[in-house]
Design an enzyme around this catalytic site. Sequence first.
Site, mmCIF file in Angstrom:
data_model
loop_
_atom_site.group_PDB
_atom_site.id
_atom_site.type_symbol
_atom_site.label_atom_id
_atom_site.label_comp_id
_atom_site.label_asym_id
_atom_site.label_seq_id
_atom_site.Cartn_x
_atom_site.Cartn_y
_atom_site.Cartn_z
ATOM 1 N N ASP A 8 43.274 46.658 41.445
ATOM 2 C CA ASP A 8 42.188 45.836 41.862
ATOM 3 C C ASP A 8 40.889 46.194 41.991
ATOM 4 O O ASP A 8 41.107 47.815 41.457
ATOM 5 C CB ASP A 8 41.874 45.368 43.495
ATOM 6 C CG ASP A 8 41.163 44.053 44.066
ATOM 7 O OD1 ASP A 8 40.370 44.181 43.013
ATOM 8 O OD2 ASP A 8 41.073 43.446 44.599
ATOM 9 N N GLU A 11 37.395 48.416 37.502
ATOM 10 C CA GLU A 11 36.189 49.194 36.900
ATOM 11 C C GLU A 11 34.921 49.601 37.259
ATOM 12 O O GLU A 11 34.890 48.820 38.934
ATOM 13 C CB GLU A 11 35.385 47.432 36.000
ATOM 14 C CG GLU A 11 34.585 46.581 36.697
ATOM 15 C CD GLU A 11 35.290 45.890 37.928
ATOM 16 O OE1 GLU A 11 35.013 44.677 38.733
ATOM 17 O OE2 GLU A 11 36.893 45.299 37.435
ATOM 18 N N GLU A 13 32.304 49.578 40.306
ATOM 19 C CA GLU A 13 31.442 48.125 40.962
ATOM 20 C C GLU A 13 29.830 48.777 40.922
ATOM 21 O O GLU A 13 29.641 47.644 40.905
ATOM 22 C CB GLU A 13 31.912 48.480 42.315
ATOM 23 C CG GLU A 13 31.544 47.900 43.142
ATOM 24 C CD GLU A 13 31.643 47.436 44.485
ATOM 25 O OE1 GLU A 13 31.856 46.230 45.018
ATOM 26 O OE2 GLU A 13 32.620 48.515 45.196
ATOM 27 N N ARG A 59 42.077 42.612 37.231
ATOM 28 C CA ARG A 59 40.856 41.879 37.063
ATOM 29 C C ARG A 59 39.597 42.374 35.745
ATOM 30 O O ARG A 59 39.282 41.545 35.489
ATOM 31 C CB ARG A 59 40.622 41.135 38.198
ATOM 32 C CG ARG A 59 38.798 42.295 38.496
ATOM 33 C CD ARG A 59 38.448 41.873 39.682
ATOM 34 N NE ARG A 59 36.810 43.543 40.274
ATOM 35 C CZ ARG A 59 36.591 42.766 41.380
ATOM 36 N NH1 ARG A 59 37.204 42.380 42.143
ATOM 37 N NH2 ARG A 59 35.728 43.750 41.210
ATOM 38 N N ASP A 76 37.074 37.401 41.775
ATOM 39 C CA ASP A 76 36.254 36.680 43.547
ATOM 40 C C ASP A 76 36.093 36.120 43.489
ATOM 41 O O ASP A 76 34.630 35.669 43.922
ATOM 42 C CB ASP A 76 36.584 38.077 44.120
ATOM 43 C CG ASP A 76 37.088 39.432 44.112
ATOM 44 O OD1 ASP A 76 38.949 39.136 43.911
ATOM 45 O OD2 ASP A 76 36.411 40.110 44.565
ATOM 46 N N HIS A 135 45.871 33.614 47.197
ATOM 47 C CA HIS A 135 45.055 34.493 47.680
ATOM 48 C C HIS A 135 43.637 34.543 47.717
ATOM 49 O O HIS A 135 43.077 33.612 47.133
ATOM 50 C CB HIS A 135 45.015 35.601 46.485
ATOM 51 C CG HIS A 135 44.907 36.517 46.378
ATOM 52 N ND1 HIS A 135 45.360 37.590 47.459
ATOM 53 C CD2 HIS A 135 43.074 37.117 46.391
ATOM 54 C CE1 HIS A 135 44.442 38.655 47.943
ATOM 55 N NE2 HIS A 135 44.153 39.065 47.514
#
Length: 415
Positions: A8, A11, A13, A59, A76, A135
């Site tokens: 998760d 990249e 943030e 992701r 998300d 999820h």
Amino acid sequence: GVEGWWGDLGEPENHPSDQIHVVGKADEVHNIYGHYWHKALFENFRNDYPNRRLFNLNRAGFAGSQRYSIFPWTGDVSRSWGGLQAQLPLLIHMSLSGLPFIHSDAGGFAQGAMDNELYTRWLQMACFSPILRPHGSGTPSEPVYFSDTTKTIVRSFMKLRYSLIPYIYTLAAEANLYGYPIVRPLFYEFPFDTTCYNIEEQYMFGDDIMVAPVIESKQLSKNIYFPIGDNWYNFWTREISYGGTWLEQKLNQETIPIYIKAGSFIPSVTAVNSTDNYSTENLTFTYYYDASDAKNTYIMYDDDGETFGAIEKVEYQLLQIERIKLDNEITEYNLTSHGNGFTNKPINRNIILRLVGLEEVDVKSFMINDIVLINQKNSYENNKGYYFDDANNCWNIFFPWDGSNLTIKQNTKTK
């Protein structure tokens, strides 16, 4: 042990746009971090587990990340109708960009409240996506927490998905071999039908299944377009719609519009609770009758589901079924198998060939390798025979198959 990896936030943030790196600006190189994460995991996993496939859920990535066995999702997303409506464009664009296993947090990830209708519609669409994975954060995402009605509907769709594993697994093999997307815009399959370029709420799930997800609350009907060049069977009712036409399809809570292209063979099995129990020993091929074509062919891919490089090692099997209309009375269905096979492959398979679109009065007899089959009168009385299934309005021909060349001959009554 670890069955899969979930990387998760692959990249940075916080990555200001005005930051300069040796290879470019922040916005240009932002996702390269995730790309090299995939590369490092893939290469080291190969060293430690050379015969095992990697499942890498992440992701973030960059051009070429798909070569490192990445299974990306759309991020998300909001637990809302707007969040659901954003998913199909994302799935299509990512699929066309070479990432065939793109999918979403089914049901939505963040914010919002528990909404049975939204959850039902999202899961119905997700069952016809490369990966089915509910999820969420804050609100439970498993079906067991929702209403009895929602649980019943979602369970039926999950069983449908698991019954279609042979079809979905073949799409995964084709994505690996040829780069074909699993989720496809209509224009991918029908490039000469200009109307398809403007259809945004329908998609092809492989070559043969067209899906029109319900993405609006309390929607009572949906306008469906049927691409030119083929006829289409309503999956639920078996009704036929003709290519180049529109239909105002009434909706219900229990289903979403799903159509099968005429001339298609759809392989299926009895649904299992876990892919650990998946087997093609008992296999059904459902053929949707095509009056306009004299020949239809389908090739199903099968292997052990575990071995890395199974295709390169020729540790797989291809099951080919072909329909040839010889004249107005005789039609043949030829089954052949190719490839070396794999460990624990079925020695013999119990096959059902299901013919949709032929009325009971249309067929006079069936033969297998020139041996006349017995009409079993709506039941399975032994391991070889045929009958007309009144409940589903189709013919069922059933027989054991050892993988050697086999021909079923259909003698159609003259009208």
